[in-house]
Write an enzyme that holds these catalytic residues in place. Sequence first.
Site, mmCIF file in Angstrom:
data_model
loop_
_atom_site.group_PDB
_atom_site.id
_atom_site.type_symbol
_atom_site.label_atom_id
_atom_site.label_comp_id
_atom_site.label_asym_id
_atom_site.label_seq_id
_atom_site.Cartn_x
_atom_site.Cartn_y
_atom_site.Cartn_z
ATOM 1 N N ILE A 138 0.847 -1.184 0.000
ATOM 2 C CA ILE A 138 0.000 0.000 0.000
ATOM 3 C C ILE A 138 0.887 1.239 0.000
ATOM 4 O O ILE A 138 1.734 1.403 0.885
ATOM 5 C CB ILE A 138 -0.945 0.015 1.214
ATOM 6 C CG1 ILE A 138 -1.727 -1.304 1.301
ATOM 7 C CG2 ILE A 138 -1.877 1.214 1.128
ATOM 8 C CD1 ILE A 138 -2.548 -1.641 0.070
ATOM 9 N N LYS A 139 0.675 2.097 -0.986
ATOM 10 C CA LYS A 139 1.492 3.312 -1.098
ATOM 11 C C LYS A 139 0.866 4.435 -0.280
ATOM 12 O O LYS A 139 -0.314 4.739 -0.415
ATOM 13 C CB LYS A 139 1.605 3.746 -2.559
ATOM 14 C CG LYS A 139 2.491 2.853 -3.404
ATOM 15 C CD LYS A 139 2.581 3.339 -4.833
ATOM 16 C CE LYS A 139 3.584 4.467 -4.983
ATOM 17 N NZ LYS A 139 3.824 4.786 -6.420
#
Length: 362
Positions: A138-139
Site C-alpha cells: 500500500i502506497k
Amino acid sequence: MSIIDQLFDIGTSTWLDDLSRDRITSGNLGEIKASKSIKGVTTNPAIFAKAMSAGTAYDAQLAELKAARSDVDTAVYAMSVKDVQDACDLFADVFAATDGRDGRVSIEVDPRYAADEARTVAHAAELARLVDRPNVMIKIPATDESLPAITATLAAGISVNVTLIFSVGRYRQVIDAYREGLRQAAANGHDVSAIHSVASFFVSRMDTEVDNRLETIGTDEALALRGQAGIANARLAYQLFLDEFSDPAALPAGANKQRPLWASTGVKNPAYPADMYVTELAGPDTVNTMPEATLDAVIEAGELKGDTLTGTAEDAQAVFARLAAVGIDIDDVVSVLEREGVEKFVDAWQDLLDSMSANLAD
C-alpha cells in the site's frame, strides 16, 4: 544473463512503473516479466488515470459497476483493485522465490487524503482487504500528516511503499515511522518477517526543479551543476539507509530492512543519458522502478558500472555544497516538489473521477 539480471546481482531489483488492464489481458505484462526480468510493479493515481482513460479494456467491468449503481469512487477503485490482484497473481512466483522482498505490486491510497491521517489509515486497511494478496504493498505519501499513518498501517501488519520522498531529512522521518510501526506490529502479535517496506525517493523531479533554478542563475558555475542534484540526493539517502540499518538491533527480531526505491527514473531532459538514473544508482538492497522506456534504454545500452552507491556520500555532499554556493535553496526545492507531487496525483485522480462519473451517468 541479461543486463537486468546483472543489475539484480549488484543488488538492485527492477520493478515496472506502469500497469493497465491491456497490459494484463494481452499478456504483455507476463512477457515483460519473462523477457526483461522485472521483479514487481508500481502504480500511482496518474498511471491509473492514463490507463482507464484510453481504449475499451475497462468497458465490461464499468458496465457491471454502472448496473450495480456504484458510486464513482467505488467504481474506480474496483477497477484498480482488479488490475492489482491480477498483477499480484502474476508475480506470486517471484514473491515466493524472494521470500517476499520482490514480486510486489503497489496501489496508492486516495491522494486526496494526503493531509488526513485517519482517512489514510482507514483507506490503506480497506485497500489491503480488497486486494487480499500477500504481495500487495500500500502506497502512502511521506507528508507530515501521513507519517503517523505509515506507522499505524505497518502496525496493522500491512506492507507499505512510502512514496513522494524528496529529501534526506524526510527520509529520516520515514525510517523512524517504519521502525515504530514494526515495534507496534510486533507488540500486536504480527509476524514482522512478513512485513516489507520500501522508501520511494523521487529522482528526476529533483533535477528538473534544480536545473530550472540553475538556468535562471545562469553563471558558468551554476550551469555546470545541471543534472547532478537528483543522483547526489539519492546517494545521500542511501548512505543514511546504510547508517540506520547497519545494526540489526535497531529493528525487532526477524524484521526486514526498509529498502530505498528509486522512483521517477525516466529522464526529463533528453540531453541526459536515458539510463543514468539506473546505472548511477545501482547497489545492494535497493529497488529501481522504471517506466518501460527507461527499462528498454537500460537494456539497449547494455552496460552497468557496478555498485555506484556505496562510498559515494562524500562526493554527493560536495555537490550539495556547490549547489548552495551558487544560490540553490534545497529546502525550498523540496517544499515545492512535495507540494507539487501531491497536487499532480490529486489532479490526475480528480480528472479520472470526473470522466468516470460521466460514464456511469450515461
